[in-house]
Design a protein around this motif. Sequence first.
Motif, PDB file in Angstrom:
ATOM      1  N   LEU A   1      50.125  34.488  50.377  1.00 58.37           N
ATOM      2  CA  LEU A   1      48.743  34.906  50.750  1.00 58.37           C
ATOM      3  C   LEU A   1      48.276  34.278  51.040  1.00 58.37           C
ATOM      4  O   LEU A   1      46.414  34.728  51.432  1.00 58.37           O
ATOM      5  N   ARG A   2      48.922  33.318  51.509  1.00 59.93           N
ATOM      6  CA  ARG A   2      47.270  32.507  52.240  1.00 59.93           C
ATOM      7  C   ARG A   2      46.796  32.441  53.719  1.00 59.93           C
ATOM      8  O   ARG A   2      45.822  32.357  53.965  1.00 59.93           O
ATOM      9  N   ALA A   3      47.913  32.816  53.986  1.00 63.55           N
ATOM     10  CA  ALA A   3      48.728  33.149  55.531  1.00 63.55           C
ATOM     11  C   ALA A   3      47.248  34.510  55.525  1.00 63.55           C
ATOM     12  O   ALA A   3      45.827  34.864  56.587  1.00 63.55           O
ATOM     13  N   LEU A   4      47.349  35.346  55.029  1.00 67.04           N
ATOM     14  CA  LEU A   4      46.686  36.699  54.409  1.00 67.04           C
ATOM     15  C   LEU A   4      45.281  36.785  54.667  1.00 67.04           C
ATOM     16  O   LEU A   4      44.206  37.465  55.072  1.00 67.04           O
ATOM     17  N   ILE A   5      44.781  35.712  53.318  1.00 71.44           N
ATOM     18  CA  ILE A   5      42.972  35.338  53.536  1.00 71.44           C
ATOM     19  C   ILE A   5      42.855  34.925  54.792  1.00 71.44           C
ATOM     20  O   ILE A   5      41.394  35.056  54.741  1.00 71.44           O
ATOM     21  N   ASP A   6      43.727  33.708  55.131  1.00 75.70           N
ATOM     22  CA  ASP A   6      43.175  33.574  56.722  1.00 75.70           C
ATOM     23  C   ASP A   6      42.839  34.544  57.862  1.00 75.70           C
ATOM     24  O   ASP A   6      41.820  34.590  57.959  1.00 75.70           O
ATOM     25  N   LEU A   7      43.695  35.360  57.570  1.00 70.49           N
ATOM     26  CA  LEU A   7      43.694  36.305  58.466  1.00 70.49           C
ATOM     27  C   LEU A   7      42.187  37.049  57.998  1.00 70.49           C
ATOM     28  O   LEU A   7      41.768  37.570  58.938  1.00 70.49           O
ATOM     29  N   ALA A   8      42.528  37.961  56.426  1.00 69.45           N
ATOM     30  CA  ALA A   8      41.123  38.640  56.075  1.00 69.45           C
ATOM     31  C   ALA A   8      39.342  37.297  56.967  1.00 69.45           C
ATOM     32  O   ALA A   8      38.981  37.965  57.290  1.00 69.45           O
ATOM     33  N   GLN A   9      39.863  36.245  56.605  1.00 63.92           N
ATOM     34  CA  GLN A   9      38.526  35.951  57.242  1.00 63.92           C
ATOM     35  C   GLN A   9      38.354  35.737  58.614  1.00 63.92           C
ATOM     36  O   GLN A   9      37.020  36.145  58.766  1.00 63.92           O
ATOM     37  N   GLN A  10      39.017  35.826  59.237  1.00 63.05           N
ATOM     38  CA  GLN A  10      38.905  36.260  60.501  1.00 63.05           C
ATOM     39  C   GLN A  10      38.361  37.224  60.873  1.00 63.05           C
ATOM     40  O   GLN A  10      38.481  37.387  61.680  1.00 63.05           O
TER      41      GLN A  10
ATOM     42  N   SER B   1      43.008  44.274  37.990  1.00 61.98           N
ATOM     43  CA  SER B   1      42.417  44.125  39.015  1.00 61.98           C
ATOM     44  C   SER B   1      41.659  42.923  39.391  1.00 61.98           C
ATOM     45  O   SER B   1      41.108  42.751  38.429  1.00 61.98           O
ATOM     46  N   LEU B   2      42.324  42.525  40.507  1.00 61.13           N
ATOM     47  CA  LEU B   2      41.618  40.919  41.022  1.00 61.13           C
ATOM     48  C   LEU B   2      40.829  41.551  42.054  1.00 61.13           C
ATOM     49  O   LEU B   2      40.747  42.304  43.072  1.00 61.13           O
ATOM     50  N   LEU B   3      40.109  40.552  42.781  1.00 61.92           N
ATOM     51  CA  LEU B   3      39.084  40.035  43.700  1.00 61.92           C
ATOM     52  C   LEU B   3      38.843  38.770  43.546  1.00 61.92           C
ATOM     53  O   LEU B   3      39.054  37.915  43.242  1.00 61.92           O
ATOM     54  N   LEU B   4      38.893  38.428  45.051  1.00 62.68           N
ATOM     55  CA  LEU B   4      38.448  37.391  45.862  1.00 62.68           C
ATOM     56  C   LEU B   4      37.093  37.250  46.547  1.00 62.68           C
ATOM     57  O   LEU B   4      37.526  38.628  48.084  1.00 62.68           O
ATOM     58  N   LYS B   5      36.238  37.361  46.479  1.00 66.09           N
ATOM     59  CA  LYS B   5      35.135  36.850  47.172  1.00 66.09           C
ATOM     60  C   LYS B   5      35.391  35.894  48.592  1.00 66.09           C
ATOM     61  O   LYS B   5      35.276  34.834  48.329  1.00 66.09           O
ATOM     62  N   LEU B   6      35.429  36.576  49.903  1.00 64.67           N
ATOM     63  CA  LEU B   6      35.674  35.439  50.691  1.00 64.67           C
ATOM     64  C   LEU B   6      34.383  34.634  51.283  1.00 64.67           C
ATOM     65  O   LEU B   6      34.995  33.621  52.580  1.00 64.67           O
ATOM     66  N   ASP B   7      33.836  34.672  51.122  1.00 62.83           N
ATOM     67  CA  ASP B   7      32.145  34.383  51.845  1.00 62.83           C
ATOM     68  C   ASP B   7      32.460  33.165  50.464  1.00 62.83           C
ATOM     69  O   ASP B   7      31.274  32.167  51.648  1.00 62.83           O
ATOM     70  N   SER B   8      32.234  33.234  49.757  1.00 69.47           N
ATOM     71  CA  SER B   8      32.378  31.512  49.249  1.00 69.47           C
ATOM     72  C   SER B   8      33.928  30.874  49.029  1.00 69.47           C
ATOM     73  O   SER B   8      33.769  30.500  48.361  1.00 69.47           O
ATOM     74  N   TYR B   9      34.443  31.155  50.291  1.00 66.19           N
ATOM     75  CA  TYR B   9      36.005  30.929  49.805  1.00 66.19           C
ATOM     76  C   TYR B   9      36.367  29.430  50.486  1.00 66.19           C
ATOM     77  O   TYR B   9      35.725  29.144  51.948  1.00 66.19           O
TER      78      TYR B   9
ATOM     79  N   GLY C   1      36.694  38.949  59.548  1.00 65.25           N
ATOM     80  CA  GLY C   1      35.457  39.175  59.416  1.00 65.25           C
ATOM     81  C   GLY C   1      35.186  39.885  58.477  1.00 65.25           C
ATOM     82  O   GLY C   1      33.640  40.366  57.560  1.00 65.25           O
ATOM     83  N   TRP C   2      36.328  40.227  56.560  1.00 59.68           N
ATOM     84  CA  TRP C   2      36.164  40.994  55.973  1.00 59.68           C
ATOM     85  C   TRP C   2      35.133  40.102  54.403  1.00 59.68           C
ATOM     86  O   TRP C   2      35.524  38.501  54.675  1.00 59.68           O
ATOM     87  N   LYS C   3      34.132  40.229  53.951  1.00 63.19           N
ATOM     88  CA  LYS C   3      34.124  40.442  52.989  1.00 63.19           C
ATOM     89  C   LYS C   3      35.042  39.411  51.129  1.00 63.19           C
ATOM     90  O   LYS C   3      34.117  38.911  51.040  1.00 63.19           O
TER      91      LYS C   3
END
Length: 161
Positions: free
Chosen positions: A106-115, A153-161, A117-119
Amino acid sequence: MPKIIQIDDSLRLVPYFLADHRDVALNWYQDVDLVELVDGVRSSYSVKKLNAMYSYLESHGDLFWIEFREKGEWLPIGDVALSQENLPIVIGNPAYQHQGIGRKVLRALIDLAQQKGWKQLKVQEIYTFNRISRRCFESLGFVESGSTEKGTSLLLKLDSY
């Protein structure tokens, strides 16, 4: 086009199209306890259902095999798909469950989503009885964003990560 993501010396994500582990995966999805955590029903998968699931996931995001290095050999132990609307992670091989692998993936996929440019990232539904999965997502910053028929359901805001 996705490439192999090396998480650490013994864990990597291999794009679905680079390997065919469906025979191994079919065994995972025969385990009704596992299927209940994924689908909320105690019913094993047929080859047709497995292929339909992978086809859907591949067309709606980046689909990966989770591989673990054991005695110098890479073994498929699960699957995961990354899309902005859902993030299903399955550690199918019971020998590798409850060892923190899902959290590393999951940590690796969060990094990929940030790369990319996902919000934000969403998880459509985690069943109420699947507390281990929910704790995994919440440990990395996901928060409850709504109720579903059988869970949340869950949500992660990537711009504040």
